[in-house]
Design a protein around this motif. Structure first.
Motif, short mmCIF file in Angstrom:
data_model
loop_
_atom_site.label_atom_id
_atom_site.label_comp_id
_atom_site.label_asym_id
_atom_site.label_seq_id
_atom_site.Cartn_x
_atom_site.Cartn_y
_atom_site.Cartn_z
N VAL A 95 0.74 -1.27 0.11
CA VAL A 95 -0.11 0.02 0.10
C VAL A 95 0.90 1.30 -0.01
N ARG A 96 0.52 2.42 -0.72
CA ARG A 96 0.98 3.52 -0.38
C ARG A 96 0.03 4.66 -0.04
N PHE A 97 0.50 5.53 1.00
CA PHE A 97 -0.33 6.33 1.49
C PHE A 97 0.09 7.84 0.93
N ASP A 153 9.60 8.79 -14.29
CA ASP A 153 9.28 7.37 -14.48
C ASP A 153 9.68 6.54 -13.21
N HIS A 154 10.72 6.78 -12.68
CA HIS A 154 11.00 5.84 -11.53
C HIS A 154 9.96 6.20 -10.67
N GLU A 155 9.63 7.23 -10.15
CA GLU A 155 8.78 7.63 -8.99
C GLU A 155 7.33 6.94 -9.48
N LEU A 156 7.07 6.99 -10.58
CA LEU A 156 5.80 6.37 -11.24
C LEU A 156 5.91 4.87 -10.91
N ALA A 157 6.88 4.14 -11.36
CA ALA A 157 7.11 2.63 -11.04
C ALA A 157 7.21 2.40 -9.65
N ALA A 158 7.76 3.30 -8.73
CA ALA A 158 7.54 2.91 -7.33
C ALA A 158 6.10 2.90 -6.66
N VAL A 169 -1.07 9.17 -12.51
CA VAL A 169 -1.16 7.98 -11.49
C VAL A 169 -2.39 7.48 -11.55
N ILE A 170 -3.30 8.13 -11.82
CA ILE A 170 -4.83 7.58 -11.60
C ILE A 170 -4.88 6.78 -13.05
#
Length: 256
Positions: free
Chosen positions: A140-142, A162-167, A195-196
């Motif tokens: 989960v990410r909050f 891209d790295h942040e979106l992958a995380a 993101v959505i």
């Protein structure tokens, strides 16, 4: 004859125990080939010890994973469903508390919108569901909406979007708290929409908001983008309404 039967039973029990140990080893660093060599010369007492040892190792790994998920997921507080006031919620007619607590919506990559006035328990419920998911080994990410946007902007400026979106994409449940509390500019809207959009039909999102759908265009500053976001959310999502006055206001020290 009895001696022969006893020996056969002991041999069968030993073989079954060896197989159990090998199955347990699949989640541990040891290789099966090494274990087979060790167990070939092991006594029954040795096998009992190995089986218990591996069992404890697996239990510890499971506990460590759950603790790591909770640490990494960014929850602001430790909330649970124990003693939660469900009377404030208006659930969908065909979908109730049991299905929420079962976490089946995550399995089906469905979204939830927790909508209501400030202080009605939306964040509490979102965090409690998120922590329950962690205890079930679900990543989960909050984020608050503002924190998520800051992370995305910083990542874009550092050429690592891209790295942040992958995380973020490693999570099976993303919680976006306080959506709509602050207006979002055009760039922020595009980043949030990414993101959505990436999450659509692949992972669940829980939104907490005090803005009804008709006001999302005003928050995002783009009616078309808001319509696309709402379309994705409504397609595989459910609305949970929160009613009543602010819990914090009712229990504020200044009112006593």
């Amino acid at each position: 004859m009895n001696t022969t039967n006893t020996a056969k039973r002991r041999r069968a029990t030993t073989l079954a125990q060896q197989e159990r140990i090998l199955d347990m080893a699949t989640s541990l660093p040891s290789t099966k080939s090494v274990l087979r060599e060790v167990m070939a010369e092991a006594t029954t007492a040795n096998l009992d010890l190995i089986e218990r040892w591996f069992g404890l190792e697996i239990e510890q790994h499971a506990r460590s994973r759950k603790a790591r998920l909770i640490r990494q997921d960014g929850f602001p507080t430790a909330k649970s469903l124990d003693g939660y006031d469900w009377s404030r919620l208006k659930m969908p007619a065909d979908w109730g508390r049991g299905r929420l607590e079962s976490l089946e919506f995550i399995e089906h990559a469905e979204d939830l919108v927790l909508y209501g006035n400030v202080g009605c328990g939306k964040t509490h419920l979102a965090v409690a569901i998120g922590r329950l998911a962690c205890l079930n080994n679900i990543p989960v990410r909050f984020f608050t909406a503002s924190d998520l946007l800051m992370r995305l902007r910083r990542a874009k400026n550092d050429n690592r979007l891209d790295h942040e979106l992958a995380a973020i994409g490693k999570a099976r449940l993303v919680i976006i708290d306080e959506f709509g509390y602050m207006p979002i500019d055009e760039e922020g809207s595009r980043l949030l929409f990414q993101v959505i959009s990436d999450s659509y039909e692949t992972r669940s999102i829980i939104y907490t908001t005090n803005i009804e759908f008709s006001g999302w265009g005003r928050i995002l500053g783009d009616a078309n983008m808001a319509a696309a976001l709402i379309d994705r959310t409504v397609h595989h999502g459910r609305l949970i309404r929160f009613q009543g006055e602010s819990y914090r206001s009712q229990h504020a020290l200044m009112t006593k």
